[in-house]
Design a protein around this motif. Sequence first.
Motif, mmCIF file in Angstrom:
data_model
loop_
_atom_site.group_PDB
_atom_site.id
_atom_site.type_symbol
_atom_site.label_atom_id
_atom_site.label_comp_id
_atom_site.label_asym_id
_atom_site.label_seq_id
_atom_site.Cartn_x
_atom_site.Cartn_y
_atom_site.Cartn_z
ATOM 1 N N ARG A 55 38.747 40.131 42.305
ATOM 2 C CA ARG A 55 39.594 41.158 43.042
ATOM 3 C C ARG A 55 40.743 40.531 43.550
ATOM 4 O O ARG A 55 41.039 39.330 43.528
ATOM 5 N N LEU A 56 41.671 41.292 44.248
ATOM 6 C CA LEU A 56 42.996 40.931 44.464
ATOM 7 C C LEU A 56 42.858 40.666 46.059
ATOM 8 O O LEU A 56 42.282 41.161 46.945
ATOM 9 N N VAL A 57 43.466 39.441 46.374
ATOM 10 C CA VAL A 57 43.609 39.028 47.859
ATOM 11 C C VAL A 57 45.270 39.064 48.217
ATOM 12 O O VAL A 57 45.914 38.597 47.151
ATOM 13 N N VAL A 58 45.446 39.302 49.533
ATOM 14 C CA VAL A 58 46.816 39.432 49.843
ATOM 15 C C VAL A 58 47.191 38.775 51.123
ATOM 16 O O VAL A 58 46.323 38.691 52.063
ATOM 17 N N GLU A 59 47.918 37.897 51.140
ATOM 18 C CA GLU A 59 48.572 37.075 52.094
ATOM 19 C C GLU A 59 49.933 37.539 52.510
ATOM 20 O O GLU A 59 50.865 37.134 51.991
ATOM 21 N N ALA A 60 50.148 38.512 53.509
ATOM 22 C CA ALA A 60 51.529 38.781 53.715
ATOM 23 C C ALA A 60 52.357 37.746 54.349
ATOM 24 O O ALA A 60 51.987 36.945 55.052
ATOM 25 N N PRO A 94 48.942 47.025 33.511
ATOM 26 C CA PRO A 94 48.700 47.651 34.843
ATOM 27 C C PRO A 94 47.376 48.613 35.165
ATOM 28 O O PRO A 94 47.231 48.447 36.393
ATOM 29 N N ARG A 95 47.030 49.210 34.186
ATOM 30 C CA ARG A 95 45.580 49.805 34.512
ATOM 31 C C ARG A 95 44.709 48.838 34.972
ATOM 32 O O ARG A 95 43.924 49.244 35.990
ATOM 33 N N GLU A 96 44.599 47.855 34.223
ATOM 34 C CA GLU A 96 43.452 46.774 34.810
ATOM 35 C C GLU A 96 44.017 46.313 36.131
ATOM 36 O O GLU A 96 42.954 46.060 37.007
ATOM 37 N N ILE A 97 44.980 45.899 36.682
ATOM 38 C CA ILE A 97 45.497 45.585 37.708
ATOM 39 C C ILE A 97 45.209 46.434 38.673
ATOM 40 O O ILE A 97 44.436 46.223 39.759
ATOM 41 N N LEU A 98 45.497 47.719 38.514
ATOM 42 C CA LEU A 98 45.168 48.815 39.502
ATOM 43 C C LEU A 98 43.776 49.075 39.742
ATOM 44 O O LEU A 98 43.492 49.504 40.740
ATOM 45 N N ALA A 99 43.005 48.524 38.861
ATOM 46 C CA ALA A 99 41.409 48.903 38.900
ATOM 47 C C ALA A 99 40.799 48.001 39.561
ATOM 48 O O ALA A 99 39.635 48.011 40.046
ATOM 49 N N LEU A 100 41.360 46.900 39.902
ATOM 50 C CA LEU A 100 40.952 45.735 40.853
ATOM 51 C C LEU A 100 40.762 46.192 42.177
ATOM 52 O O LEU A 100 41.648 46.931 42.691
ATOM 53 N N PRO A 101 39.500 45.858 42.766
ATOM 54 C CA PRO A 101 39.518 45.997 44.388
ATOM 55 C C PRO A 101 40.310 45.292 44.804
ATOM 56 O O PRO A 101 40.929 44.033 44.521
ATOM 57 N N VAL A 102 40.858 45.604 46.082
ATOM 58 C CA VAL A 102 41.968 44.731 46.933
ATOM 59 C C VAL A 102 40.889 44.584 48.399
ATOM 60 O O VAL A 102 40.646 45.430 49.059
ATOM 61 N N ALA A 103 41.121 43.182 48.633
ATOM 62 C CA ALA A 103 40.286 42.855 49.980
ATOM 63 C C ALA A 103 41.161 43.157 51.253
ATOM 64 O O ALA A 103 42.376 43.339 51.128
#
Length: 550
Positions: free
Chosen positions: A302-307, A356-365
């Motif tokens: 999954r994608l994790v974000v640290e703004a 890009p399709r695979e990146i956008l399909a990943l869940p985002v925390a």
Amino acid sequence: MTRTSTPAPAPAPGAWEELVTAALLGTERRTPPGVAPGPQAPAALLDAAAVETVRRRAGLRPARAARRPEPAPEDPRPALPAAAARRLAMLLADRPGTAGGGRRGTAPDLMELLPQWLAMANAHGFAAPPQALPALLDAARGRTDLRPAALRFAGPRALWLAWLNPDWRFALRAAPGGDAALPRPEETDRVQRLWQEGLFAERVALLAAIRAQDPAAARELLADTWPAERAEDRLMFLDSLRTGLGPDDEPFLEQALADRSRNVRATAAELLSALPGSALAGRMAVRAAACVAVDHTGDGPRLVVEAPHECDASMERDGVIAKAPMGRGERSWWLGQLVEAASLATWPARLGGRTPREILALPVADDWRSELHAAWCRAAVRQRDAEWSRALLGTPSSPEAGGPGAVSLAERAKLLSTLSAEERAEWVAGFIAAHGLSEAFQLLGVCAVPWAPPLGRAVVDALNIARDAGSYPWSFSGVMGLAERCLDPSEASRLDALVAAPEEAEDASPGAGGYWAEAFQRLVTTLRLRAAMAEELSQGPAGAPSPKGT
């Protein structure tokens, strides 16, 4: 005895309105200015109206005698074919609400066809008939969307008239000089004279014209006077670099990042971020990549974000606006700007080689998905990246019909604009087939005109389905209006079967079938009129085929 005549005094402002009022009320109840009361008043009123009509048609406001103006410049372009000139007069004589503009009746809305007629006439390179110029300028004054095409068609004579009538001064601001009057890049003396001495609007037009022909010459022209320009002028000039933007513009734009105007800096940063290989895009990519990563510690990746936790001076120099709008968190605001400006080529390498399709399909925390995908939408539009646009749009038949990142119809329309005309038409046709016309209006607006056959068939089929549903056509009037302007005229014969009023079902709205028949009749009539317009413009002035294509 010699009789001397005195020139008629110039009419006061509003003289025409006074004459009209007197004619409506009658000269016994109201005597117009300058007319003596009595039995001769009606004839005098008509004489005054005739004089005022000539003055109005001449396109010149009455004033005290002065030196005669220089003759109008010649327009070297070929004259309109006679049939096309008559058609132009009909289009200009129409007024909103006198034909189909109210969306009732079967007559075409001629004013809505005028932009298309002008585009075709300009493509052929014809000159406007001199007698049509006043009406053409009046139409352009009332509709700003007409001005670029109308002024291009009107040519240098319209600008000559604009100096004589204050009502048309917009022409001097909107397209000063006209295409025919602006110097070419190789005419260096004329270019320098106009650039150094011209009015601001003339300089904007000159820069835009040269940029379209020789981007490097336009950039050098701007660089020579850049430090001395006013901030608001620098912003307008800088915007012209969008045309033909390329890597050679990067050094100049990098210097503009240090401009004293925040708006100029923001525009320079936006232009640089549209160049994926620019140093600014690289700096933004480093910042953005530090905020997004793949986490493998859960059940799946999954994608994790640290703004970002702050907006430092270097970020502000690169165009990041520190103050967030009302209702937006600062960190999400900064993150969106970083991702939007970073080169999209950053992400496959940063996120495990995924497409890009695979990146956008990943869940985002942690609920960052909407913010992240919306920023990728803006980046795809800014960088004109078709692969990312396709991935963000998704398939048109998907339940939400928007893909993972297109959170609004406006964003979908912008993403579609990065695709080829054929691909745009195919996607929108699929959207309409799956979801109908209720949300398609904004998407149809980005499709090339005339619509490709699959898109035209999808629109007509959806309108037919709506008619069979028995509801009134009012909610589809916008799409019907677009169809009148955008359907291929060859579709008219296929629509003939729809102009008859259908038998109404028991649960249908009363009279709905008749209203639909009326709307389809107007559509067919308009398509055939567009075909006639194209045929008239395809003939040369003497009836021979025009050397230019349609």
